[in-house]
Design a protein around this motif. Structure first.
Motif, PDB file in Angstrom:
ATOM      1  N   THR A   2       0.673  19.670   7.522  1.00 41.23           N
ATOM      2  CA  THR A   2       1.525  20.473   8.386  1.00 41.23           C
ATOM      3  C   THR A   2       2.452  21.354   7.552  1.00 41.23           C
ATOM      4  O   THR A   2       3.072  20.902   6.600  1.00 41.23           O
ATOM      5  N   THR A   3       2.532  22.633   7.912  1.00 40.24           N
ATOM      6  CA  THR A   3       3.426  23.538   7.198  1.00 40.24           C
ATOM      7  C   THR A   3       4.552  24.045   8.088  1.00 40.24           C
ATOM      8  O   THR A   3       5.524  24.592   7.592  1.00 40.24           O
ATOM      9  N   THR A   4       4.434  23.905   9.401  1.00 31.59           N
ATOM     10  CA  THR A   4       5.502  24.354  10.288  1.00 31.59           C
ATOM     11  C   THR A   4       6.610  23.320  10.357  1.00 31.59           C
ATOM     12  O   THR A   4       6.365  22.124  10.293  1.00 31.59           O
ATOM     13  N   SER A   6       8.364  23.050  12.991  1.00 26.44           N
ATOM     14  CA  SER A   6       8.494  22.733  14.409  1.00 26.44           C
ATOM     15  C   SER A   6       7.551  21.613  14.838  1.00 26.44           C
ATOM     16  O   SER A   6       6.329  21.783  14.859  1.00 26.44           O
ATOM     17  N   LEU A   9       5.718  22.728  18.088  1.00 27.04           N
ATOM     18  CA  LEU A   9       4.488  23.496  17.891  1.00 27.04           C
ATOM     19  C   LEU A   9       3.349  22.614  17.409  1.00 27.04           C
ATOM     20  O   LEU A   9       2.194  22.802  17.803  1.00 27.04           O
ATOM     21  N   THR A  10       3.667  21.644  16.565  1.00 25.42           N
ATOM     22  CA  THR A  10       2.644  20.724  16.079  1.00 25.42           C
ATOM     23  C   THR A  10       2.015  19.954  17.242  1.00 25.42           C
ATOM     24  O   THR A  10       0.787  19.831  17.339  1.00 25.42           O
ATOM     25  N   ASP A  99      13.507  21.452  15.685  1.00 25.50           N
ATOM     26  CA  ASP A  99      13.864  22.669  14.948  1.00 25.50           C
ATOM     27  C   ASP A  99      14.311  23.784  15.877  1.00 25.50           C
ATOM     28  O   ASP A  99      15.128  24.624  15.496  1.00 25.50           O
ATOM     29  N   GLN A 372       9.015  17.207   8.652  1.00 24.34           N
ATOM     30  CA  GLN A 372       8.352  18.518   8.730  1.00 24.34           C
ATOM     31  C   GLN A 372       9.281  19.650   8.296  1.00 24.34           C
ATOM     32  O   GLN A 372       8.837  20.628   7.692  1.00 24.34           O
ATOM     33  N   ARG A 373      10.572  19.510   8.579  1.00 21.77           N
ATOM     34  CA  ARG A 373      11.518  20.542   8.141  1.00 21.77           C
ATOM     35  C   ARG A 373      11.592  20.580   6.612  1.00 21.77           C
ATOM     36  O   ARG A 373      11.608  21.656   6.003  1.00 21.77           O
ATOM     37  N   ALA A 376       8.529  22.257   5.190  1.00 20.35           N
ATOM     38  CA  ALA A 376       8.565  23.713   5.321  1.00 20.35           C
ATOM     39  C   ALA A 376       9.565  24.337   4.349  1.00 20.35           C
ATOM     40  O   ALA A 376       9.342  25.443   3.835  1.00 20.35           O
TER      41      ALA A 376
END
Length: 475
Positions: A2-4, A6, A9-10, A99, A372-373, A376
């Motif tokens: 995962t690169t987002t 959010s 969105l995931t 996020d 995830q934050r 990113a």
């Protein structure tokens, strides 16, 4: 990978097949006001199976204009309201917040850092706390009496905090005082040393000192303050236990059993001297001799986010990523903390990643929004959550940009919604317990146990920061 940043969105990408993976509940896609309108639960996510107290706050209706607004419209309204309000309002965002909400925070941090941020912003008329109920209560305790603390969604509670009900804690205390009656000595009939004891020149130790984690209600903090106890964070738990042992023979630690066990174990206390207290059983499910032999009595509470992490996940991470650096939160079960390379608070995890100079693979055991934050923000590293199932904190997830827009625009209209207040009968002793925590500094505690080593040493990172300004917290 995962690169987002959010998680929203995931989850949507997984649900549509645009991304591989799984989530713990399809209801995570539901609007929080639809969840609020249903049966009283913590909502979809990590705490969805936890029983919720009947008296848990419910969120009333939210105006239609916020429920129907697009993401773009909410963004415009939030930014416009913040600009017009200026210094009259400060928005605080917890690390575990989605996020889509954290982007509007003036400060981002853990519960203690944000409480200090609230304390420092005395010029603000209102403090909007994008977190959960106990955090807003703590902000009210530490902010000025004229300041309004607002929780955008009243249903954003905490299942771990709710696991230590004030009536159950008081009943536990009464039973313990009966067991320790012969040890009361110089303490009063309730067992309270009023913060005194051997460390203050009195050679009589209290039978037991209550210690509560920040993740507890104001009522619990007030109980602790009245009975000579203290509050701790995941960053300073070892220092606080040293403070308590300098004043008492034992510690009653609640509500999180895992933080208490992991910290005490690292301080050299054997597991057999850490019995569990089940509030639904007489003597917590123990016999009197076990309680007399105890050094730390652990409350039967836990965080459902951190309970999801397992040693099997760590084994898999090590097999698939040789050289991976595994860092977990000390709310994780003891076998997970033992198997990890490090254990530390959310702020410790953030700082450890920021300090890594060479590209590193990190497997992190804490809430997915923070993980995830961080991934990113630090693309030079490979950062992933140990739990492959996307399962955010249920109650943090109840905060949504629609609620934030509602709170901000209500202030513009002269209305304060969802104000969180703590009455003086609770607030005064709760502040006392918090002040004791602030005064307990590493290395300055006399008469106590020596500091923790190994994994728990990571929890010694300073928690005295006043929160991270949002511009510095995001790439």
């Amino acid at each position: 990978m995962t690169t987002t940043a959010s998680v929203d969105l995931t989850i949507r990408d997984i649900s549509t097949g645009a991304a591989r993976g799984s989530t713990c509940s399809t209801a995570l896609l539901d609007a929080p006001w639809d969840v609020d309108a249903g049966p009283s639960t913590y909502g979809p996510g990590a705490s969805q199976a936890d029983p919720i107290p009947g008296a848990a706050p419910r969120q009333g209706g939210i105006p239609e204009r916020y429920r129907q607004a697009s993401r773009e419209e909410l963004d415009r309204r939030i930014r416009a309201a913040k600009a017009e309000l200026g210094d009259r309002v400060v928005v605080l965002g917890h690390f575990y917040q989605r996020d889509e909400v954290v982007q509007y925070a003036d400060y981002v941090g853990d519960s203690f850092q944000l409480a200090n941020a609230a304390k420092a912003r005395r010029e603000a008329e209102a403090i909007i706390f994008c977190g959960v109920h106990f955090m807003a209560e703590t902000a009210d305790l530490l902010s000025g009496p004229e300041q309004a603390v607002i929780l955008p969604n009243l249903a954003a509670g905490c299942s771990m905090a709710d696991m230590a009900d004030i009536d159950q804690v008081e009943e536990c205390w009464e039973q313990l005082m009966e067991v320790y009656a012969e040890e009361l000595g110089g303490t009063d009939a309730s067992g309270a040393a009023d913060g005194a004891g051997a460390a203050d020149g009195d050679d009589v130790l209290a039978p037991v000192i209550p210690v509560t984690y920040m993740n507890s209600s104001a009522a619990i903090k007030g109980f602790v303050g009245r009975h000579g106890g203290i509050v701790c964070t995941s960053s300073n738990a070892a220092t606080v236990l040293e403070w308590a042992f300098a004043r008492g023979r034992r510690v009653l630690f609640f509500p999180d059993q895992h933080l208490g066990r992991n910290t005490a174990k690292a301080m050299g206390i054997p597991l057999e001297q850490m019995p569990m207290w089940n509030p639904r059983s007489p003597l917590g499910g123990n016999d009197e001799q076990t309680l007399r032999d105890a050094r730390v009595v652990l409350w039967h509470g836990f965080c459902s986010v951190h309970k999801r992490f397992t040693t099997a996940q760590i084994d898999k991470a090590r097999a698939e990523h040789p050289g991976v650096r595994v860092i977990v939160h000390p709310e994780c079960p003891m076998p997970v903390v033992d198997a990890a390379d490090e254990a530390g608070s959310t702020d410790y995890i953030r700082k450890a990643i920021e300090a890594a100079e060479e590209p590193t693979t990190f497997a992190i055991g804490t809430e997915i929004n923070l993980v995830q934050r961080l991934a990113a923000q630090h693309p030079q590293h490979t950062i992933f959550c140990l739990d492959p199932v996307v399962c955010p904190c249920s109650t943090m997830y109840r905060i949504h940009p629609g609620y934030l827009a509602w709170a901000l625009e209500s202030l513009l209209e002269g209305e304060v919604i969802n104000r969180i207040t703590v009455g003086p009968d609770v607030a005064d002793p709760a502040r006392l317990a918090l002040e004791r925590m602030l005064a307990a500094k590493p290395g300055a505690v006399s008469g106590g146990t020596t500091g923790a080593t190994g994994a728990a040493s990571a929890t010694g990172a300073s928690a005295a920061a006043t929160g991270t300004p949002s511009g510095a917290a995001r790439a």
